[in-house]
Design an enzyme around this catalytic site. Structure first.
Site, PDB file in Angstrom:
ATOM      1  CD  GLU A   1      -0.814   5.235   2.169  1.00 14.03           C
ATOM      2  OE1 GLU A   1      -1.819   5.574   2.808  1.00 14.03           O
ATOM      3  OE2 GLU A   1       0.255   4.851   2.716  1.00 14.03           O
ATOM      4  CG  LEU A   2       5.150   6.802   0.022  1.00  9.44           C
ATOM      5  CD1 LEU A   2       6.343   5.899   0.261  1.00  9.44           C
ATOM      6  CD2 LEU A   2       5.238   8.047   0.874  1.00  9.44           C
TER       7      LEU A   2
ATOM      8  CB  VAL B   1      -0.968   0.012   1.214  1.00  8.84           C
ATOM      9  CG1 VAL B   1      -1.747   1.328   1.286  1.00  8.84           C
ATOM     10  CG2 VAL B   1      -1.926  -1.165   1.132  1.00  8.84           C
ATOM     11  CB  CYS B   2       4.074   2.042   1.725  1.00 10.13           C
ATOM     12  SG  CYS B   2       3.657   1.524   3.400  1.00 10.13           S
ATOM     13  N   PRO B   3       3.777   2.212  -1.436  1.00  6.68           N
ATOM     14  CG  PRO B   3       4.405   0.479  -2.884  1.00  6.68           C
ATOM     15  CD  PRO B   3       4.083   0.782  -1.447  1.00  6.68           C
TER      16      PRO B   3
END
Length: 187
Positions: free
Chosen positions: A50-51, A46-48
């Site tokens: 969002e970033l 999920v992090c990439p």
């Protein structure tokens, strides 16, 4: 977690930004709006997304005098490796802060106990270093950069227009409210 309207705590860290390692501290946030965008870990799922979404609005945020500090407990070296290998993360031009000591993550009270990873959390800090907005979501719920941009604009509007507030779903240019005794019960 009564952090709204409190000053950020002192910190020092090393970040990866635009091909370089740079030292940063809380004093770098003075005089401009800042977003602290905490995420659990590099090389995840999920992090990439969002970033990368945040990278898409970064030029607009810069135009609004807002700096972005993405923060995880990974090292700045890991941030560079991720930036060099991931097409999504390669789009980032904002600070990728290494917080392996956990100082910043603990300062904002978003360290997962016993895990050593940050919660998925966003903080908006005003030019005086005061926290104006915070959002924390569960591990599997990604954030929306467009909604964050809307909230930044609302916070900046309220800061520059004393006596006015922005209602739900307020967008730039729309009508605001001026709280008063006459308005009670009429909304």
């Amino acid at each position: 977690m009564a952090l709204i309207n409190t000053p950020i705590k002192p910190f020092k860290a090393t970040a990866y930004k635009e091909g370089k390692f740079v030292d940063i501290s809380d004093t770098d946030t003075k005089g401009k709006w800042s977003i602290f965008f905490f995420y659990p870990a590099d090389f995840t799922f999920v992090c990439p997304t969002e970033l990368e979404d945040l990278a898409g609005i970064y030029p607009t945020l810069k135009d609004l005098n807002v700096e972005v500090y993405s923060v995880s407990t990974d090292t700045h070296f890991s941030h560079k490796a991720w930036h060099d290998t991931s097409p999504a993360i390669g789009k980032i031009n904002y600070y990728m802060v290494g917080d392996q000591s956990g100082t910043i993550t603990n300062n904002f009270d978003v360290m997962r106990p016993g895990v050593g990873l940050a919660d998925r959390a966003t903080f908006l800090v005003d030019p005086e270093g005061i926290i104006q907005f915070m959002e924390i979501t569960s591990e599997g719920v990604g954030r929306n950069a467009s909604e964050l941009l809307r909230k930044v604009k609302a916070a900046q509007y309220v800061a520059s227009h004393p006596g006015e507030v922005c209602p739900a779903k307020w967008e730039e240019g729309e009508k605001t409210l001026a709280p008063s005794l006459d308005l009670v019960g009429k909304i």
